[in-house]
Design a protein around this motif. Structure first.
Motif, mmCIF file in Angstrom:
data_model
loop_
_atom_site.group_PDB
_atom_site.id
_atom_site.type_symbol
_atom_site.label_atom_id
_atom_site.label_comp_id
_atom_site.label_asym_id
_atom_site.label_seq_id
_atom_site.Cartn_x
_atom_site.Cartn_y
_atom_site.Cartn_z
ATOM 1 N N GLY A 34 0.741 -1.146 -0.016
ATOM 2 C CA GLY A 34 0.053 0.086 -0.059
ATOM 3 C C GLY A 34 0.791 1.152 0.047
ATOM 4 N N PHE A 35 -0.076 2.375 -0.070
ATOM 5 C CA PHE A 35 0.614 3.714 0.127
ATOM 6 C C PHE A 35 1.168 3.972 1.509
ATOM 7 C CE2 PHE A 35 -2.074 4.044 -3.642
ATOM 8 C CZ PHE A 35 -1.171 4.397 -4.530
ATOM 9 N N ARG A 36 1.721 5.131 1.817
ATOM 10 C CA ARG A 36 2.321 5.548 3.013
ATOM 11 C C ARG A 36 2.113 7.114 3.124
ATOM 12 N NH1 ARG A 36 7.334 7.466 1.716
ATOM 13 N NH2 ARG A 36 8.389 6.168 -0.090
ATOM 14 N N ARG A 37 1.706 7.417 4.486
ATOM 15 C CA ARG A 37 1.874 8.938 4.893
ATOM 16 C C ARG A 37 3.002 9.430 5.369
ATOM 17 N NH1 ARG A 37 -4.006 9.818 4.565
ATOM 18 N NH2 ARG A 37 -4.790 8.558 2.535
ATOM 19 N N THR A 38 4.092 8.706 5.646
ATOM 20 C CA THR A 38 5.285 9.094 6.087
ATOM 21 C C THR A 38 6.294 9.147 4.936
ATOM 22 O OG1 THR A 38 6.028 6.604 6.000
ATOM 23 C CG2 THR A 38 4.759 7.221 8.082
ATOM 24 N N ALA A 39 7.243 9.862 5.381
ATOM 25 C CA ALA A 39 8.381 10.364 4.570
ATOM 26 C C ALA A 39 9.189 9.132 4.003
ATOM 27 C CB ALA A 39 9.574 11.589 5.211
ATOM 28 N N GLY A 47 4.967 -7.065 12.191
ATOM 29 C CA GLY A 47 5.912 -8.153 11.889
ATOM 30 C C GLY A 47 5.846 -8.476 10.162
ATOM 31 N N LEU A 48 5.102 -7.579 9.583
ATOM 32 C CA LEU A 48 5.197 -7.744 8.019
ATOM 33 C C LEU A 48 5.861 -6.569 7.577
ATOM 34 C CD1 LEU A 48 1.469 -8.636 7.375
ATOM 35 C CD2 LEU A 48 3.186 -10.304 7.495
ATOM 36 N N ARG A 49 6.661 -6.914 6.219
ATOM 37 C CA ARG A 49 7.340 -5.815 5.629
ATOM 38 C C ARG A 49 6.611 -5.453 4.343
ATOM 39 N NH1 ARG A 49 12.363 -3.681 5.678
ATOM 40 N NH2 ARG A 49 13.083 -2.563 3.765
ATOM 41 N N PRO A 50 5.673 -4.160 4.568
ATOM 42 C CA PRO A 50 4.852 -3.976 3.408
ATOM 43 C C PRO A 50 5.387 -3.688 2.212
ATOM 44 C CG PRO A 50 4.547 -2.402 5.445
ATOM 45 C CD PRO A 50 5.884 -3.182 5.610
ATOM 46 N N ILE A 51 4.868 -3.907 1.136
ATOM 47 C CA ILE A 51 5.254 -3.861 -0.469
ATOM 48 C C ILE A 51 4.932 -2.240 -0.498
ATOM 49 C CG2 ILE A 51 4.942 -4.102 -2.719
ATOM 50 C CD1 ILE A 51 4.489 -6.936 -1.942
ATOM 51 N N ASP A 52 5.894 -1.328 -0.633
ATOM 52 C CA ASP A 52 5.834 0.033 -0.597
ATOM 53 C C ASP A 52 5.187 0.697 -2.101
ATOM 54 O OD1 ASP A 52 5.804 2.711 0.372
ATOM 55 O OD2 ASP A 52 7.665 2.985 -0.722
ATOM 56 N N LEU A 53 4.164 1.090 -2.141
ATOM 57 C CA LEU A 53 3.514 1.815 -3.428
ATOM 58 C C LEU A 53 3.882 3.030 -3.748
ATOM 59 C CD1 LEU A 53 0.174 -0.359 -3.759
ATOM 60 C CD2 LEU A 53 2.556 -1.028 -4.509
ATOM 61 N N GLY A 54 4.545 3.928 -2.682
ATOM 62 C CA GLY A 54 4.840 5.246 -2.613
ATOM 63 C C GLY A 54 4.059 5.986 -1.527
ATOM 64 N N ALA A 55 4.402 7.390 -1.605
ATOM 65 C CA ALA A 55 3.917 8.091 -0.463
ATOM 66 C C ALA A 55 2.518 8.985 -0.916
ATOM 67 C CB ALA A 55 4.910 9.182 -0.314
ATOM 68 N N THR A 56 1.484 9.117 -0.246
ATOM 69 C CA THR A 56 0.399 10.101 -0.505
ATOM 70 C C THR A 56 0.479 11.168 0.714
ATOM 71 O OG1 THR A 56 -0.962 8.636 0.371
ATOM 72 C CG2 THR A 56 -0.849 8.291 -1.938
ATOM 73 N N ARG A 57 -0.588 12.118 0.581
ATOM 74 C CA ARG A 57 -0.669 13.246 1.417
ATOM 75 C C ARG A 57 -2.251 12.958 1.786
ATOM 76 N NH1 ARG A 57 2.705 18.518 -0.065
ATOM 77 N NH2 ARG A 57 1.637 18.879 2.191
ATOM 78 N N ASP A 58 -2.445 13.311 3.156
ATOM 79 C CA ASP A 58 -3.892 13.445 3.661
ATOM 80 C C ASP A 58 -4.289 14.412 3.120
ATOM 81 O OD1 ASP A 58 -6.083 12.586 5.004
ATOM 82 O OD2 ASP A 58 -5.422 13.583 7.055
ATOM 83 N N GLY A 59 -5.767 14.570 2.715
ATOM 84 C CA GLY A 59 -6.483 15.601 1.880
ATOM 85 C C GLY A 59 -6.255 16.067 0.751
ATOM 86 N N ARG A 60 -5.121 15.461 -0.013
ATOM 87 C CA ARG A 60 -4.657 15.905 -1.385
ATOM 88 C C ARG A 60 -5.204 14.859 -2.134
ATOM 89 N NH1 ARG A 60 0.033 19.183 -0.974
ATOM 90 N NH2 ARG A 60 -0.193 19.419 -3.491
ATOM 91 N N PHE A 61 -6.188 15.255 -2.856
ATOM 92 C CA PHE A 61 -6.978 14.461 -3.567
ATOM 93 C C PHE A 61 -6.303 14.297 -4.855
ATOM 94 C CE2 PHE A 61 -10.073 13.576 -7.186
ATOM 95 C CZ PHE A 61 -10.704 12.459 -6.772
ATOM 96 N N GLN A 63 -3.156 14.548 -5.685
ATOM 97 C CA GLN A 63 -2.039 13.910 -5.529
ATOM 98 C C GLN A 63 -2.048 12.463 -5.343
ATOM 99 O OE1 GLN A 63 -0.492 12.595 -2.394
ATOM 100 N NE2 GLN A 63 1.374 12.234 -3.348
ATOM 101 N N ARG A 64 -3.348 12.127 -4.642
ATOM 102 C CA ARG A 64 -3.397 10.715 -4.319
ATOM 103 C C ARG A 64 -3.708 10.011 -5.841
ATOM 104 N NH1 ARG A 64 -7.329 10.661 0.578
ATOM 105 N NH2 ARG A 64 -7.569 8.490 -0.076
ATOM 106 N N MET A 65 -4.641 10.594 -6.494
ATOM 107 C CA MET A 65 -4.977 9.931 -7.935
ATOM 108 C C MET A 65 -3.644 9.907 -8.852
ATOM 109 S SD MET A 65 -8.190 9.191 -7.624
ATOM 110 C CE MET A 65 -7.587 8.908 -5.831
ATOM 111 N N ALA A 66 -2.703 10.936 -8.602
ATOM 112 C CA ALA A 66 -1.686 10.747 -9.447
ATOM 113 C C ALA A 66 -0.939 9.275 -8.966
ATOM 114 C CB ALA A 66 -0.707 12.204 -9.441
#
Length: 390
Positions: A34-39, A47-61, A63-66
């Motif tokens: 999934g996405f993350r809201r962290t830098a 205990g799971l290592r997430p598969i990182d799909l990139g960063a998104t920002r809360d409230g930034r529709f 940016q999230r769609m991009a």
């Protein structure tokens, strides 16, 4: 063992961790992406290592769609080294789009479950954008095998009247998770702090400026007879001045994040009441939801405070517990609880204690039942490895 690929909008969201705990307690194997809201990428979730799909920002529709569009191109390669899952759970609309893309990457029939626990205000708009988003959701959900949602009001006010999802519905309330089976005769008799001051706890996702301002003014009117304790994750996109605001208030305090379920008993022992009100999307999602804090607070004997004209208020009326406000004003809150004494509080708390703890909690039996339902949707696993999209 059922293998679930869990696609989420924010891997750092505590609610994501809770769902992973439930799935694994029920006997499922989980791969998280999934996405993350962290830098920086998140290295560990339960205990799971997430598969990182990139960063998104809360409230930034926008940016999230991009970010979703970018992830749609790369998701095949990102999932290329994992065994094919038996099932994909897509949490929120943008992840439903990626779930379909991921499904094609596995080059096999993998059923999709759509998990929607909030109805975003954008999909309720009556303009072109709202209609386009609803149309997109209907298209993406056209062949999902199950819709998971957390409040009957979401079904009655959105999914059914708009005809969004034809799949069967699983109502999975935002209950607290118990590590062991919950007995009807097993209440948690935690001691509350001596009052006054009476303490109201507002815990969880802190995103409602109106609640913050109402509670601040109420506490000032009562001149310290009531204290407000805040814990969780403040949505700084909604009130960037959150910390300065709280610091300036004499009877408000923010005590940081907490772990759920590990810290719940301790943090609710510090308060008498739980704030179960949200005006973030007033008249829409906020009117319809049954929030985590409703169940968590009641499980640990805090008396809930809610608006009477919401789904939460209707639920509390059915249970005959809590304090229900007719108006969202400091004056109404003062009229409802301002003259609180030990005798009245004891009666209010006693009603909460009298309810069956299963009203507020999921246990391992519930987790196993959920996983069995998901297993029934899944196709028989085949030893195939996902291939990257061209």
């Amino acid at each position: 063992m059922l293998h679930v690929l869990y696609l989420v909008h924010d891997v750092s969201d505590p609610a994501v961790r809770r769902r992973i705990i439930m799935l694994r307690a029920g006997g499922a194997r989980v791969t998280l992406a999934g996405f993350r809201r962290t830098a920086n990428p998140v290295s560990d979730v339960e205990g799971l290592r997430p598969i990182d799909l990139g960063a998104t920002r809360d409230g930034r529709f926008g940016q999230r769609m991009a970010a979703v569009a970018k992830a749609a191109v790369s998701i095949g390669s990102k999932l290329g080294n994992m065994p094919r899952p038996d099932l994909i759970i897509a949490r929120n609309l943008e992840m439903l789009a990626l779930a379909r893309r991921a499904k094609s990457a596995f080059q096999a029939t993998v059923p999709i479950v759509y998990e929607c626990l909030d109805i975003h205000r954008l999909v309720l708009r009556d303009d072109f954008l709202g209609k386009a988003l609803r149309g997109t959701e209907r298209y993406l959900a056209r062949d999902v095998k199950l819709l998971v949602t957390s409040s009957p009001a979401f079904i009655a006010n959105y999914f059914t009247p708009f005809g969004q999802v034809a799949a069967p519905v699983e109502l999975l309330e935002n209950k607290y998770f118990e590590a062991s089976a919950v007995s009807p005769d097993d209440p948690v008799a935690a001691e509350n702090p001596v009052a006054p001051p009476w303490r109201i706890g507002w815990f969880g996702a802190l995103r409602c400026r109106r609640s913050l301002e109402l509670l601040a003014e109420f506490s000032r009117r009562l001149e310290g007879r009531f204290e407000i304790i805040l814990r969780g994750r403040p949505a700084l996109s909604e009130f960037p001045d959150f910390h300065a605001f709280v610091e300036a208030e004499p009877w408000l305090s923010f005590r940081g994040p907490y772990r759920n379920p590990e810290d719940m008993a301790a943090i609710y022992r510090e308060v008498h009441f739980s704030w179960a009100i949200d005006f973030f999307e007033d008249g829409q999602n906020s009117q319809w939801l049954l929030p985590n804090r409703l169940y968590e607070g009641c499980r640990f004997d805090a008396v809930p405070i809610s608006m009477g004209n919401t789904e939460t208020g209707r639920f509390l009326k059915q249970q005959d517990i809590g304090v229900l406000l007719s108006q969202a004003t400091p004056e109404a809150l003062e009229a409802a609880v301002g003259k609180m004494d030990e005798h009245r509080f004891g009666k209010l708390r006693g009603r909460v204690l009298a309810r069956n703890p299963r009203t507020w909690s999921h246990d391992r039996n519930d987790c196993q039942a959920l996983v069995e339902k998901l297993r029934g949707l899944a196709t028989k696993p085949e030893p195939l490895i996902a291939e990257a999209l061209a």
